[in-house]
Design a protein around this motif. Structure first.
Motif, PDB file in Angstrom:
ATOM      1  N   ARG A 159       0.727  -1.625  -0.059  1.00  0.00           N
ATOM      2  CA  ARG A 159      -0.011  -0.381  -0.279  1.00  0.00           C
ATOM      3  C   ARG A 159       0.820   1.777   0.006  1.00  0.00           C
ATOM      4  NH1 ARG A 159      -2.910  -0.576   5.692  1.00  0.00           N
ATOM      5  NH2 ARG A 159      -3.823  -2.564   4.954  1.00  0.00           N
ATOM      6  N   PRO A 160       0.672   2.377  -0.627  1.00  0.00           N
ATOM      7  CA  PRO A 160       1.150   3.224  -0.189  1.00  0.00           C
ATOM      8  C   PRO A 160       2.073   3.667   1.144  1.00  0.00           C
ATOM      9  CG  PRO A 160      -0.790   3.931  -0.874  1.00  0.00           C
ATOM     10  CD  PRO A 160      -0.795   2.799  -0.435  1.00  0.00           C
ATOM     11  N   ILE A 161       3.134   4.191   0.754  1.00  0.00           N
ATOM     12  CA  ILE A 161       3.523   4.368   2.218  1.00  0.00           C
ATOM     13  C   ILE A 161       4.270   5.459   2.823  1.00  0.00           C
ATOM     14  CG2 ILE A 161       5.810   4.095   3.710  1.00  0.00           C
ATOM     15  CD1 ILE A 161       5.388   1.083   2.382  1.00  0.00           C
ATOM     16  N   SER A 162       3.191   6.843   3.352  1.00  0.00           N
ATOM     17  CA  SER A 162       3.831   7.774   3.492  1.00  0.00           C
ATOM     18  C   SER A 162       5.470   8.284   3.902  1.00  0.00           C
ATOM     19  CB  SER A 162       3.237   8.143   4.588  1.00  0.00           C
ATOM     20  OG  SER A 162       1.896   7.990   4.513  1.00  0.00           O
ATOM     21  N   LYS A 163       6.240   8.876   3.077  1.00  0.00           N
ATOM     22  CA  LYS A 163       7.977   9.618   3.254  1.00  0.00           C
ATOM     23  C   LYS A 163       7.985   9.973   4.779  1.00  0.00           C
ATOM     24  CE  LYS A 163       9.222   6.774  -0.477  1.00  0.00           C
ATOM     25  NZ  LYS A 163       8.273   5.942  -0.648  1.00  0.00           N
ATOM     26  N   LEU A 164       8.935   9.709   5.291  1.00  0.00           N
ATOM     27  CA  LEU A 164       9.692  10.794   6.644  1.00  0.00           C
ATOM     28  C   LEU A 164      10.651  11.465   5.699  1.00  0.00           C
ATOM     29  CD1 LEU A 164       9.516   8.115   9.293  1.00  0.00           C
ATOM     30  CD2 LEU A 164       7.662   9.922   9.058  1.00  0.00           C
ATOM     31  N   PRO A 165      10.959  12.521   6.575  1.00  0.00           N
ATOM     32  CA  PRO A 165      12.292  12.510   5.617  1.00  0.00           C
ATOM     33  C   PRO A 165      13.474  12.653   6.428  1.00  0.00           C
ATOM     34  CG  PRO A 165      10.644  14.538   6.774  1.00  0.00           C
ATOM     35  CD  PRO A 165      10.045  13.537   6.682  1.00  0.00           C
ATOM     36  N   HIS A 166      14.140  12.798   5.959  1.00  0.00           N
ATOM     37  CA  HIS A 166      15.499  12.674   6.300  1.00  0.00           C
ATOM     38  C   HIS A 166      15.942  11.435   7.293  1.00  0.00           C
ATOM     39  CE1 HIS A 166      16.650  16.923   6.330  1.00  0.00           C
ATOM     40  NE2 HIS A 166      15.497  16.936   6.115  1.00  0.00           N
ATOM     41  N   SER A 167      15.335  10.519   7.337  1.00  0.00           N
ATOM     42  CA  SER A 167      14.822   8.488   7.468  1.00  0.00           C
ATOM     43  C   SER A 167      16.630   7.821   6.930  1.00  0.00           C
ATOM     44  CB  SER A 167      13.640   8.110   7.156  1.00  0.00           C
ATOM     45  OG  SER A 167      13.518   8.071   6.301  1.00  0.00           O
ATOM     46  N   PRO A 168      16.725   7.006   7.030  1.00  0.00           N
ATOM     47  CA  PRO A 168      17.985   6.258   7.222  1.00  0.00           C
ATOM     48  C   PRO A 168      17.629   5.779   5.620  1.00  0.00           C
ATOM     49  CG  PRO A 168      16.639   5.306   9.014  1.00  0.00           C
ATOM     50  CD  PRO A 168      15.778   6.503   8.409  1.00  0.00           C
ATOM     51  N   GLU A 169      17.914   4.733   4.804  1.00  0.00           N
ATOM     52  CA  GLU A 169      18.026   4.156   3.713  1.00  0.00           C
ATOM     53  C   GLU A 169      16.337   3.490   3.894  1.00  0.00           C
ATOM     54  OE1 GLU A 169      19.709   2.633  -0.129  1.00  0.00           O
ATOM     55  OE2 GLU A 169      20.694   3.457   0.808  1.00  0.00           O
ATOM     56  N   PHE A 170      17.180   2.660   4.707  1.00  0.00           N
ATOM     57  CA  PHE A 170      16.824   1.010   4.865  1.00  0.00           C
ATOM     58  C   PHE A 170      14.813   1.488   5.227  1.00  0.00           C
ATOM     59  CE2 PHE A 170      17.682   1.710   9.110  1.00  0.00           C
ATOM     60  CZ  PHE A 170      16.864   1.431  10.414  1.00  0.00           C
ATOM     61  N   LEU A 171      14.174   3.314   5.736  1.00  0.00           N
ATOM     62  CA  LEU A 171      13.203   3.280   6.317  1.00  0.00           C
ATOM     63  C   LEU A 171      12.359   3.781   5.804  1.00  0.00           C
ATOM     64  CD1 LEU A 171      11.858   3.260   9.181  1.00  0.00           C
ATOM     65  CD2 LEU A 171      12.083   5.349   9.436  1.00  0.00           C
ATOM     66  N   LEU A 172      11.560   3.359   4.471  1.00  0.00           N
ATOM     67  CA  LEU A 172      10.680   3.221   3.998  1.00  0.00           C
ATOM     68  C   LEU A 172       9.299   4.490   4.181  1.00  0.00           C
ATOM     69  CD1 LEU A 172       9.678   0.243   1.683  1.00  0.00           C
ATOM     70  CD2 LEU A 172      11.744   1.941   0.915  1.00  0.00           C
TER      71      LEU A 172
END
Length: 160
Positions: free
Chosen positions: A31-44
């Motif tokens: 499903r769509p995942i809400s992006k988080l600013p400045h998160s590590p690459e593995f965290l979608l």
């Protein structure tokens, strides 16, 4: 008689992995995942499941594999993951989910430390199902890293 543990089997790239079924809450279609600013690459980012927010981890990125576009087989597995003495609700994205299968304790071996494709510190053991090998994740060690502060405050603490 050998102790049999139940594992959810999932595919990432061409490999077969297992997660102890006791850690699995549910399996969702992508499903769509809400992006988080400045998160590590593995965290979608984050998703909402019935009013609860869960951070979503890309297992491919966590394992050092290139990203790929989700397809009809891609799933999000909502897990209770032990992290630093607490239990956090986290979603893992897997290329595909197969089944719940039993692995006898006497058919599970320690992870060989041969400098292979997977970092052995993420692996609880290697199980055998017929001719196939199932790499069993150690969820706590998989999630232990310098990146964990990125998850603090994002997921629901499930500690009693």
């Amino acid at each position: 008689m050998a102790d049999t543990a139940q594992y959810l089997t999932l595919g990432i790239d061409q490999e077969l992995f297992g997660i102890d079924i006791r850690n699995v809450r549910e399996i969702l279609d992508m499903r769509p995942i809400s992006k988080l600013p400045h998160s590590p690459e593995f965290l979608l980012g984050m998703i909402d499941v019935r009013g609860t927010g869960y951070p979503i981890v890309d297992l491919r990125a966590k394992l050092g594999l290139p990203r790929r576009e989700p397809d009809d087989a891609t799933r999000i597995i909502i897990l209770d993951v032990p992290v630093k003495g607490r239990t956090l609700g986290v979603g893992f994205v897997a290329d595909r989910v197969f089944e719940v299968t039993g692995l006898d304790a006497d058919q599970t071996e320690a992870a060989p430390d041969v400098g292979g494709r997977w970092q052995s510190n993420y692996i609880a053991g290697i199980g055998r199902k017929g001719e196939a090998f199932i790499v069993v994740f150690d969820l706590e060690r998989l999630m232990q890293s310098d990146d964990i502060p990125a998850l603090d405050g994002l997921s629901i603490d499930r500690a009693a």
